[in-house]
Design an enzyme around this catalytic site. Structure first.
Site, PDB file in Angstrom:
ATOM      1  N   HIS A 261       9.197   7.222   3.254  1.00  0.00           N
ATOM      2  CA  HIS A 261       7.864   6.615   2.403  1.00  0.00           C
ATOM      3  C   HIS A 261       7.161   5.792   3.530  1.00  0.00           C
ATOM      4  CE1 HIS A 261       6.056   4.673  -1.263  1.00  0.00           C
ATOM      5  NE2 HIS A 261       5.956   3.573  -0.149  1.00  0.00           N
ATOM      6  N   GLU A 262       7.643   5.030   4.175  1.00  0.00           N
ATOM      7  CA  GLU A 262       6.806   4.196   5.259  1.00  0.00           C
ATOM      8  C   GLU A 262       6.326   5.203   6.140  1.00  0.00           C
ATOM      9  OE1 GLU A 262       6.068   1.397   4.288  1.00  0.00           O
ATOM     10  OE2 GLU A 262       7.514   1.265   2.984  1.00  0.00           O
ATOM     11  N   HIS A 265       2.889   6.019   5.256  1.00  0.00           N
ATOM     12  CA  HIS A 265       1.983   4.812   5.505  1.00  0.00           C
ATOM     13  C   HIS A 265       1.551   4.768   6.822  1.00  0.00           C
ATOM     14  CE1 HIS A 265       1.727   3.314   1.592  1.00  0.00           C
ATOM     15  NE2 HIS A 265       3.030   2.788   1.659  1.00  0.00           N
ATOM     16  N   GLU A 291      -1.082   4.887  -0.783  1.00  0.00           N
ATOM     17  CA  GLU A 291       0.020   4.928  -1.300  1.00  0.00           C
ATOM     18  C   GLU A 291       0.406   6.747  -1.762  1.00  0.00           C
ATOM     19  OE1 GLU A 291       4.018   3.844  -2.738  1.00  0.00           O
ATOM     20  OE2 GLU A 291       2.418   2.767  -1.665  1.00  0.00           O
TER      21      GLU A 291
END
Length: 497
Positions: A261-262, A265, A291
């Site tokens: 997930h990160e 980003h 996101e």
């Protein structure tokens, strides 16, 4: 010096101060000694005031006024036009807010963070409540700086998702909500064994695994680092300073999906337009778009069957005792199990949306005074029971689980689901243009997707407002239908013709 060059110079100083604040925030949430929080709050407040003063300097306003007529002669898709547009938007919004208030908001948020950590650790809402009250009061004062809106929440939402209105988010969520409720009811009782996901996973092996994944997805090693923290996030001070974080549990591999997930980003920040990354126009267009990138890598890549056909042998080699006797189909079913749970960042793809909708609704109640802050734990528990059918055992697993309100980030939560919706639209367009993402992922080829996202999304910075950027990239503004159809296809529910 030309007026545009003068404007760039001033905006570059503002961006640099903002980057320094990001570094201090990263330090506070990763390695700073806990007792240093009061001094750090003062540092953060000072940087915010300096940045605000840079942005709202009357000379910035004068330069923008001088440049305004030039917009008529510039290509609207040019970077020069975008610099003027974004500068005008940022200046006009910032100049309405007193510098003292901006400093107070940042000071309060910074002082609240360590108290939130203690409150969560001890499941004690009472010690957190006074700081929450202060943060909310400051946000209400912030709203009062602007022209009255039909929905006060619009002003906060616009900080995170420019030009999006509460009514539009509500319309999208009202389309999604009944579909998720139906899906959850269908899927929640499916018998899926995931017991083998809870075992002994040495932290050093988890750290090595996370670096394996980031290396595999693709990055420049000299520009990235991964650190542990209480609540995972991505930060840094520029496209060559990418700092992602995760949270390690010795008995579960939750850090793996958190890192994916990160990574999304971090990749966005890593692939911003290098020539303009020192200016506001070279930053990300919105948190919803940010996101969309993290959810794409976590779910559409990281929870997909093609990915695990490629990567599962490597996971088994890293953890042979835990997964050596577990076949791929069992593992894939386990990491995609749909089961209502307490923690948003650990929720499966189907129930995740209800966690976000719950917070979006509560935030509006907070800002509009429809709920007393002292009653938030009770209201939270009632909504968790209504939406997901589960009871909240303690406040650490309820209202205290997220750090956003401690950081004064009210108006943020809806971007998680908006981004999730957009991630499917982006994935489908990339799949169409790249000619079969599933086959590429199954071969461990991540560069085509990474580069497509860089070209279509990341390198555009803030040249376009979020929905215009999405339209440029995919041909459509936000549309919940592809997202809902994706969930139904993946989880075996009927898809409407």
């Amino acid at each position: 010096m030309d007026a545009l060059e003068q404007l760039k110079e001033r905006l570059a100083d503002y961006t640099s101060l903002d980057a320094l604040a990001s570094l201090l925030a990263w330090d506070q949430r990763t390695v700073m000694p806990p007792a240093g929080f009061m001094e750090r709050a003062g540092h953060m407040s000072l940087l915010e005031r300096l940045a605000h003063e840079k942005l709202t300097d009357p000379e910035v306003g004068r330069l923008l006024d001088e440049l305004e007529p030039r917009l008529d002669s510039l290509d609207p898709d040019s970077w020069d036009a975008a610099i003027i547009r974004t500068g005008r938007r940022d200046y006009r919004k910032a100049v309405q807010v007193p510098v003292e208030l901006r400093g107070e908001m940042v000071q309060a948020a910074s002082e609240s963070a360590p108290v939130w950590i203690e409150a969560k650790a001890t499941s004690n809402f009472d010690i957190f409540l006074p700081l929450l009250e202060r943060n909310v009061e400051l946000r209400r004062r912030y709203i009062e700086c602007f022209e009255q809106q039909d929905e006060p929440y619009d002003i906060l939402l616009d900080d995170f998702e420019p030009e999006m209105k509460t009514a539009e988010v509500t319309r999208i969520f009202d389309e999604i909500k009944p579909e998720l409720v139906h899906l959850i009811a269908e899927l929640r009782d499916r018998d899926v064994d995931d017991s083998f996901l809870r075992s002994d996973f040495p932290i050093d092996e988890q750290v090595a695994l996370d670096y394996d994944v980031v290396d595999m997805f693709g990055h420049r090693p000299s520009s990235w680092r991964i650190d542990p923290t209480e609540h995972p996030f991505a930060s840094g001070a520029g496209i060559d300073d990418i700092r992602i974080t995760t949270h390690y549990y010795p008995e579960e591999l939750k850090s793996l999906f958190s890192t994916m997930h990160e990574y999304g980003h971090g990749l966005y920040a890593h692939q911003l337009p290098r020539e303009y990354a020192h200016l506001p126009v070279g930053q990300h267009t919105s948190l919803g778009m940010h996101e969309s990138q993290s959810r794409l890598w976590e779910n559409l890549v990281g929870r997909s069957l093609p990915f695990w056909r490629f990567f599962y042998p490597q996971l088994q080699a890293r953890f042979p005792k835990q997964f050596g006797g577990v076949d791929l189909d069992r593992f894939y079913a386990a990491v995609n199990k749909v089961q209502p749970s307490l923690i948003r960042i650990e929720a499966d793809e189907v129930t995740y949306g209800m966690h976000v909708i719950l917070r979006f609704e509560l935030e509006q109640d907070i800002i509009n005074g429809r709920v007393e802050l002292k009653d938030l734990p009770q209201r939270w528990g009632e909504k968790m029971h209504e939406y997901l059918g589960i009871e909240v055992p303690d406040l650490a697993h309820g209202v205290l689980q997220d750090m956003h309100w401690a950081s004064g980030l009210i108006g943020y939560f809806s971007t998680y689901l908006l981004g999730t919706v957009m991630s499917v639209q982006i994935w489908e367009k990339a799949d169409e243009e790249l000619g079969g993402l599933d086959d590429q992922i199954e071969r461990g080829e991540f560069a085509p997707l990474r580069e497509w996202l860089g070209e279509k999304i990341h390198s555009q910075g803030r040249k376009y407002v979020p929905q215009e950027l999405l339209r440029h990239a995919t041909g459509s503004t936000i549309d919940a239908r592809p997202y809902l159809a994706y969930l139904k296809r993946k989880y075996g529910a009927p898809v409407p013709a």
